[in-house]
Write an enzyme that holds these catalytic residues in place. Sequence first.
Site, PDB file in Angstrom:
ATOM      1  N   PHE A  66       0.832  -1.216   0.000  1.00 32.13           N
ATOM      2  CA  PHE A  66       0.000   0.000   0.000  1.00 32.13           C
ATOM      3  C   PHE A  66       0.863   1.261   0.000  1.00 32.13           C
ATOM      4  O   PHE A  66       0.456   2.302  -0.542  1.00 32.13           O
ATOM      5  CB  PHE A  66      -0.930  -0.010   1.223  1.00 32.13           C
ATOM      6  CG  PHE A  66      -1.958   1.082   1.208  1.00 32.13           C
ATOM      7  CD1 PHE A  66      -3.110   0.950   0.456  1.00 32.13           C
ATOM      8  CD2 PHE A  66      -1.767   2.246   1.949  1.00 32.13           C
ATOM      9  CE1 PHE A  66      -4.061   1.965   0.429  1.00 32.13           C
ATOM     10  CE2 PHE A  66      -2.711   3.262   1.936  1.00 32.13           C
ATOM     11  CZ  PHE A  66      -3.859   3.118   1.169  1.00 32.13           C
ATOM     12  N   GLU A  67       2.057   1.167   0.583  1.00 32.14           N
ATOM     13  CA  GLU A  67       2.952   2.332   0.681  1.00 32.14           C
ATOM     14  C   GLU A  67       3.829   2.509  -0.556  1.00 32.14           C
ATOM     15  O   GLU A  67       4.624   3.466  -0.617  1.00 32.14           O
ATOM     16  CB  GLU A  67       3.853   2.209   1.919  1.00 32.14           C
ATOM     17  CG  GLU A  67       3.152   2.506   3.242  1.00 32.14           C
ATOM     18  CD  GLU A  67       2.204   1.415   3.692  1.00 32.14           C
ATOM     19  OE1 GLU A  67       2.545   0.233   3.521  1.00 32.14           O
ATOM     20  OE2 GLU A  67       1.105   1.741   4.189  1.00 32.14           O
ATOM     21  N   CYS A  89       4.194  -7.894  -2.977  1.00 35.07           N
ATOM     22  CA  CYS A  89       3.502  -9.181  -3.095  1.00 35.07           C
ATOM     23  C   CYS A  89       2.277  -9.131  -2.195  1.00 35.07           C
ATOM     24  O   CYS A  89       2.406  -9.056  -0.973  1.00 35.07           O
ATOM     25  CB  CYS A  89       4.432 -10.309  -2.666  1.00 35.07           C
ATOM     26  SG  CYS A  89       3.597 -11.904  -2.566  1.00 35.07           S
ATOM     27  N   THR A  95     -10.264 -11.935   3.880  1.00 35.66           N
ATOM     28  CA  THR A  95     -11.073 -10.731   3.693  1.00 35.66           C
ATOM     29  C   THR A  95     -10.663 -10.033   2.396  1.00 35.66           C
ATOM     30  O   THR A  95      -9.776 -10.494   1.689  1.00 35.66           O
ATOM     31  CB  THR A  95     -10.895  -9.774   4.887  1.00 35.66           C
ATOM     32  OG1 THR A  95      -9.516  -9.415   4.971  1.00 35.66           O
ATOM     33  CG2 THR A  95     -11.331 -10.427   6.188  1.00 35.66           C
ATOM     34  N   HIS A  97      -9.091  -7.284   1.838  1.00 36.53           N
ATOM     35  CA  HIS A  97      -8.040  -6.263   1.924  1.00 36.53           C
ATOM     36  C   HIS A  97      -7.199  -6.192   0.659  1.00 36.53           C
ATOM     37  O   HIS A  97      -6.779  -5.126   0.237  1.00 36.53           O
ATOM     38  CB  HIS A  97      -7.123  -6.542   3.127  1.00 36.53           C
ATOM     39  CG  HIS A  97      -6.252  -7.734   2.931  1.00 36.53           C
ATOM     40  ND1 HIS A  97      -6.653  -9.015   3.228  1.00 36.53           N
ATOM     41  CD2 HIS A  97      -5.000  -7.840   2.424  1.00 36.53           C
ATOM     42  CE1 HIS A  97      -5.697  -9.851   2.924  1.00 36.53           C
ATOM     43  NE2 HIS A  97      -4.680  -9.180   2.435  1.00 36.53           N
TER      44      HIS A  97
END
Length: 171
Positions: A66-67, A89, A95, A97
Site C-alpha cells: 500500500f505504501e 507481493c 477478507t 483487503h
Amino acid sequence: MASASHSLSEYDAATVPDATDLTFGIVVAEWNAPITHALYEGCYDTLIKHGAQPANIHVIQVPGSFELPAGARMLHGQKNPDAVICLGCVIRGETSHHEYINQAVAHGLVNLSLATGKAFLFGVLTTDNEQQARDRAGGKHGNKGVEAAVAAIRMAALKRDLSAPKKKIGF
Ligand code: RBF
C-alpha cells in the site's frame, strides 16, 4: 510452439536498450519479504546486466505494498530517476483487503506516471496463495522482478529517445 501468453522473463536480451546512462529507483515492500526480496534480486541484476551503474540505482524499502506509491513519489522527488520500479507481493486473504491494496497501488502508480511523464512500474504479485507467488519470484513462471526491470529500461529508453534532438537527414 508459440503461445498466446508468454513469460517476459524469457526475453531476448539483444532487444533490450542499453541502460548505461539511465537512472532507476526501486521501491521494495517488506510484506512477504522472502518473495519481494527475490523480486528485487531479479530486478537489480537485470538492470546491471543491461549496463545500469550501481550508483544510478536508488533503492528504498516501504512497510507494505500500500505504501509503494508514496515511497515511489518520495524517491522520485529526491533522486529524479528515469523510471521507478515498485515491487510487492499481495496474497489474497480471507477478507477483501487485497482488493483495496491492489487497486490503490495500481491507481497510485498510474497517477504518478501520468503526472510526471515517467514510468512507474507495477512489479506487484497479486496471488491467491504463497505458492503462486514463489512460482513468479524465481520459480516456474520466471521472476516478475526481471520483467519489471526490462519494462523499466524500455520505458526509460523510450523517453530518452523521444526527447533526443532529431537527427538531420542529408546535409
Ligand atoms: N501488504 C502487502 O504488501 N502484502 C499483503 O499481502 C498485505 N496483506 C495485508 C493484510 C491486511 C489485513 C492488512 C491490514 C495489511 C496488509 N498489508 C499487506 C500491508 C499494507 O500494504 C500496508 O502496509 C498496511 O495496511 C499499512 O498501510
